[in-house]
Structure formats: structure tokens, C-alpha cells
Design a protein around this motif. Structure first.
Motif, short mmCIF file in Angstrom:
data_model
loop_
_atom_site.label_atom_id
_atom_site.label_comp_id
_atom_site.label_asym_id
_atom_site.label_seq_id
_atom_site.Cartn_x
_atom_site.Cartn_y
_atom_site.Cartn_z
N PHE A 90 8.23 14.19 -4.00
CA PHE A 90 6.99 13.71 -4.63
C PHE A 90 6.35 12.55 -3.89
CE2 PHE A 90 10.21 11.01 -6.58
CZ PHE A 90 9.59 9.77 -6.68
N ILE A 91 7.09 11.89 -3.01
CA ILE A 91 6.51 10.75 -2.28
C ILE A 91 5.83 11.18 -0.98
CG2 ILE A 91 8.13 9.09 -3.26
CD1 ILE A 91 9.66 9.12 -0.63
N MET A 92 5.85 12.47 -0.69
CA MET A 92 5.16 12.94 0.51
C MET A 92 3.65 12.70 0.35
SD MET A 92 5.19 14.37 3.47
CE MET A 92 3.89 14.98 4.55
N PRO A 93 3.04 11.94 1.27
CA PRO A 93 1.61 11.62 1.14
C PRO A 93 0.72 12.82 1.47
CG PRO A 93 2.47 10.74 3.20
CD PRO A 93 3.65 11.31 2.46
N ASP A 94 -0.51 12.77 0.97
CA ASP A 94 -1.48 13.82 1.29
C ASP A 94 -1.97 13.67 2.72
OD1 ASP A 94 -1.35 14.86 -1.29
OD2 ASP A 94 -2.90 13.50 -2.03
N ILE A 95 -2.09 14.79 3.41
CA ILE A 95 -2.58 14.79 4.79
C ILE A 95 -4.11 14.85 4.75
CG2 ILE A 95 -2.49 15.93 7.03
CD1 ILE A 95 0.20 14.83 6.11
N ILE A 96 -4.76 13.91 5.41
CA ILE A 96 -6.23 13.92 5.42
C ILE A 96 -6.78 14.45 6.75
CG2 ILE A 96 -6.39 12.01 3.78
CD1 ILE A 96 -7.00 10.16 6.14
N GLU A 97 -5.91 14.55 7.74
CA GLU A 97 -6.34 15.08 9.04
C GLU A 97 -5.12 15.62 9.77
OE1 GLU A 97 -8.46 13.52 13.19
OE2 GLU A 97 -8.57 12.28 11.38
N GLY A 98 -5.25 16.77 10.39
CA GLY A 98 -4.13 17.36 11.10
C GLY A 98 -3.22 18.12 10.16
N LYS A 99 -1.91 18.04 10.38
CA LYS A 99 -0.94 18.78 9.56
C LYS A 99 0.28 17.90 9.27
CE LYS A 99 1.36 20.74 13.63
NZ LYS A 99 1.80 21.97 14.32
N SER A 100 1.16 18.40 8.43
CA SER A 100 2.37 17.67 8.09
C SER A 100 3.42 17.87 9.19
CB SER A 100 2.92 18.16 6.75
OG SER A 100 4.14 17.52 6.45
N PHE A 101 4.41 17.00 9.23
CA PHE A 101 5.51 17.16 10.18
C PHE A 101 6.43 18.28 9.72
CE2 PHE A 101 6.54 13.77 7.15
CZ PHE A 101 7.74 14.20 6.62
N LYS A 102 6.88 19.10 10.65
CA LYS A 102 7.83 20.18 10.37
C LYS A 102 9.01 20.15 11.31
CE LYS A 102 4.47 23.45 8.40
NZ LYS A 102 3.84 24.79 8.53
N GLU A 106 0.82 -1.22 0.00
CA GLU A 106 0.00 0.00 0.00
C GLU A 106 0.85 1.27 0.00
OE1 GLU A 106 -4.36 0.39 1.94
OE2 GLU A 106 -2.70 0.25 3.35
N ALA A 107 1.86 1.33 0.87
CA ALA A 107 2.70 2.53 0.97
C ALA A 107 3.49 2.74 -0.31
CB ALA A 107 3.63 2.42 2.17
N VAL A 108 4.05 1.64 -0.85
CA VAL A 108 4.87 1.74 -2.07
C VAL A 108 4.02 2.22 -3.25
CG1 VAL A 108 6.36 0.47 -3.67
CG2 VAL A 108 6.37 -0.09 -1.23
N ASP A 109 2.80 1.72 -3.37
CA ASP A 109 1.92 2.15 -4.45
C ASP A 109 1.61 3.64 -4.36
OD1 ASP A 109 1.76 -0.34 -5.67
OD2 ASP A 109 -0.02 -0.95 -4.54
N SER A 110 1.51 4.16 -3.14
CA SER A 110 1.16 5.57 -2.96
C SER A 110 2.28 6.50 -3.44
CB SER A 110 0.85 5.86 -1.49
OG SER A 110 2.02 5.81 -0.69
N TRP A 111 3.52 5.97 -3.59
CA TRP A 111 4.62 6.81 -4.06
C TRP A 111 4.49 7.17 -5.53
CZ3 TRP A 111 8.86 3.11 -1.73
CH2 TRP A 111 8.82 3.21 -0.33
N LYS A 112 3.77 6.34 -6.28
CA LYS A 112 3.64 6.55 -7.74
C LYS A 112 5.02 6.67 -8.39
CE LYS A 112 -0.96 8.62 -7.60
NZ LYS A 112 -1.21 8.31 -6.17
N ALA A 113 5.90 5.75 -8.02
CA ALA A 113 7.28 5.77 -8.51
C ALA A 113 7.48 4.71 -9.59
CB ALA A 113 8.24 5.53 -7.35
#
Length: 355
Positions: free
Chosen positions: A112-124, A45-52
């Protein structure tokens, strides 16, 4: 078709039982197909989400991301449309007593492999992570403080991404500073240029790198080398293939018995001028009706079962795959009926009616 349908109507119980057996076999085929697809999803699942298109690892790592260690400056040896550095480690996350196997990925949040955030925020900031939404079912929430096995560092979940699992483990994404601190501890300052690989997008995978110490692996080849992935798929697929063969044998046995019981009737019909081809088409049509109805009911029951299964059961129904198996099932059943067709062709009208 008229003769086939008429006989089914006149012998409802007999053909209901045949259809029931075919339905149960079809149901098992569809459920195993859903299980196979679900288990594949758990691993990739995670690898597919990279679209690599490929991943670059060290040549000696045997296509294992975890076993690949290289300096970050190896990126200069790559030629691709987009390159994303990645680090990975496996650990057990402890969230206030709730323990869960996870896979931690270190990435550049601008890649480009950074996933979309669906809740909350991204790590900074350091020690911030975003987590797969599958961890919600394990009572992980935004703001939770999580400790990983082998580290005293405390991670804070700041957001959730769509379901992402790698080798069946839910994924956490973070930055490289956090990754180095967790993986190397006090030695992180001297190891802060090491990573596991590079995820790339390129139309020419064979020419991504000329460095003999690196290997560019097509993404599907990388997935197939995940521990247990190919073996698991092969096992389940063999079970499905055997069930299809079993269904053909079941149909052949049932129809042969029915044909033997009706030899006298077929003999009279042939004596009256009805051709063997017509009778053969009738048997094939009858088989098609029984198999089609059995497959349709089996498919409906499998999809209905999927609605009531708990999330812990990794079943995912892919409709195109199910329809393909359904079509194969019907064809295999028809092939099983040809044994009876051969018997019909060999019937001697005079002998059949006692002449």
C-alpha cells in the motif's frame, strides 16, 4: 466606529505609518509560517504519502528507521490491517557528475505504500528505481544511469513519482534485491532477509505487536523523532510567537502616544457627556481597522512573494494556518490597545481641560 473611522480619515499619514508597521510584522509572521510549513514538508513528505498509522521498528533503534535492523520473518509477529516491509539507506547519487543527497527506500511494489507513478513506469527488474519529481530540477531524467556512494551498482531511473522527500532528501524507491545489492555488496546473499521496519495500517496501534524486541510507533511520533525536526519547528514557532508579542507592544506604544496627545480632546468629550465606554470602543474599533488592513496587506504580499521564490526555497503557505495567525494577530493587537483604554477611563475631564 464612526469616531474611529473619522479620525483615521483626518490623520491619514499618521495611521498609514501605523498600518505599515503592522503590515511588515504580519508579513514576517506569514513568511516565517510558510517557511516552517515548507521545512516540515521537506522532512515528512514521503512519510505522509504512505497514509500509514504506525511504523514498527526495533525497540533499541530509538525510533530511527535507519538504525533499526530486523529479519523479514518478524512480520509474522504483527497484527494489523495492512503491513508493508521497508528498507532505507542514505547516499549521494551521482548522475553524470550531478551529485545529490538522496534517501533510498526498498519496498514491495504491491504494498500500500507504493507511490503513484506520474511519469514513466514502475520498477520491475533489479537496479530499476523510481524517483521523486523534485530531482527533475537537478537534471535527473528517465533513462539516466545513477551511481550511489559506496556502491559500484548502476541504477536506472524508469519513472517519476509526486514530490517525496525524507529528512529533506529526495526519495528513490526500488525493490529489495536492488537494496540488498547496494547496501551489502558481495555479502547481499547472506543478508537478504534483513530490513529496517514495517509500515502498517491499523486502528489499534497499541496491539500491533507483542514482541518485546519490536516497537509500534504512531506515525506522528516517528516524524517528530526525525533528526532536527522538532528543534527546527520549535525555533520557528518561537520566532512567530515573539513577533506576535512584539506586534502587541508596537500597537500599545503607538496608541498610548496618540491617546496622551489627545487627552485634552478626550477630556472635553467626557465633559460633554460622552462616556468612557464609547471612547474605549472607538479606540478598540480603530485598532481593529488598522490591524485588519495591515494583516490583509501582509497576507497578500506573503502569497505574492511565494509566487516568485525559486523552488530551492522551502516555503509552503497553508491558508488555514495563515488565517489562524492572522486572526491571532488582530486579537493580540486589540489586547495591546487596552493599555490606552485604561488611560482613557482614568482621564479626569476637569483636569484635562485645565479646570
Amino acid at each position: 466606529m464612526f469616531l474611529a473611522w473619522n479620525e483615521i480619515r483626518r490623520n491619514k499619514l499618521r495611521f498609514f505609518l501605523i498600518t505599515g508597521v503592522l503590515m511588515l510584522v504580519a508579513y514576517l509572521v506569514f513568511f516565517l509560517s510558510g517557511l516552517a510549513t515548507g521545512l516540515q514538508t521537506l522532512n515528512r513528505e514521503a512519510v505522509d504519502s504512505w497514509k500509514a498509522d504506525a511504523i514498527v521498528l526495533t525497540d533499541e533503534a530509538d525510533k530511527s528507521l535507519l538504525q533499526s535492523i530486523m529479519p523479514a520473518d518478524k512480520e509474522s509477529k504483527l497484527k494489523a490491517d495492512a503491513v508493508a516491509p521497508i528498507g532505507q539507506l542514505n547516499a549521494i547519487a551521482n548522475n553524470d557528475g550531478e551529485k545529490q543527497n538522496i534517501s533510498l527506500f526498498a519496498i514491495d511494489p504491491t504494498s500500500f505504500i507504493m507511490p503513484d507513478i506520474i511519469e514513466g513506469k514502475s520498477f520491475k527488474n533489479k537496479y530499476e528505481v523510481v524517483a521523486s519529481e523534485t530531482l527533475k530540477s537537478e537534471d535527473f531524467t528517465i533513462g539516466d544511469k545513477v551511481k550511489l556512494s559506496g556502491s559500484d551498482d548502476e541504477l536506472t531511473i524508469v519513472g517519476f513519482i509526486t514530490s517525496a522527500r525524507f529528512n529533506a532528501a529526495p526519495v528513490l524507491y526500488t525493490n529489495f534485491d536492488t537494496f540488498y545489492s547496494i547496501k551489502y555488496g558481495e555479502a547481499s546473499e547472506t543478508n537478504n532477509t534483513k530490513l529496517n521496519g514495517f509500515v502498517v495500517q491499523s486502528d489499534d496501534v497499541d496491539n500491533i505487536t507483542k514482541d518485546s524486541t519490536l516497537e509500534a510507533i504512531p506515525i506522528e511520533s516517528f516524524i517528530e523523532k526525525l533528526p532536527g525536526y522538532s528543534e527546527q519547528n520549535m525555533t520557528l514557532n518561537f520566532m512567530i510567537y515573539f513577533l506576535l508579542v512584539i506586534s502587541a507592544v508596537i500597537v500599545a506604544i503607538f496608541l498610548y502616544v496618540l491617546t496622551v496627545q489627545k487627552i485634552n480632546i478626550f477630556g472635553v468629550m467626557k465633559a460633554q457627556g460622552i462616556s468612557s465606554a464609547y471612547l474605549a470602543r472607538s479606540v478598540v474599533a480603530q485598532t481593529f481597522i488598522l490591524a485588519f488592513v495591515g494583516v490583509a496587506i501582509g497576507l497578500g504580499l506573503a502569497l505574492l512573494t511565494g509566487e516568485f521564490l525559486p523552488n530551492a526555497v522551502p516555503v509552503t503557505f497553508d491558508l488555514p494556518i495563515l488565517l489562524t495567525y492572522g486572526a491571532i494577530f488582530v486579537v493580540v493587537a486589540i489586547l495591546g490597545s487596552l493599555f490606552s483604554v485604561r488611560t482613557i477611563v482614568k482621564i479626569d475631564p476637569l483636569k484635562a481641560i485645565g479646570g
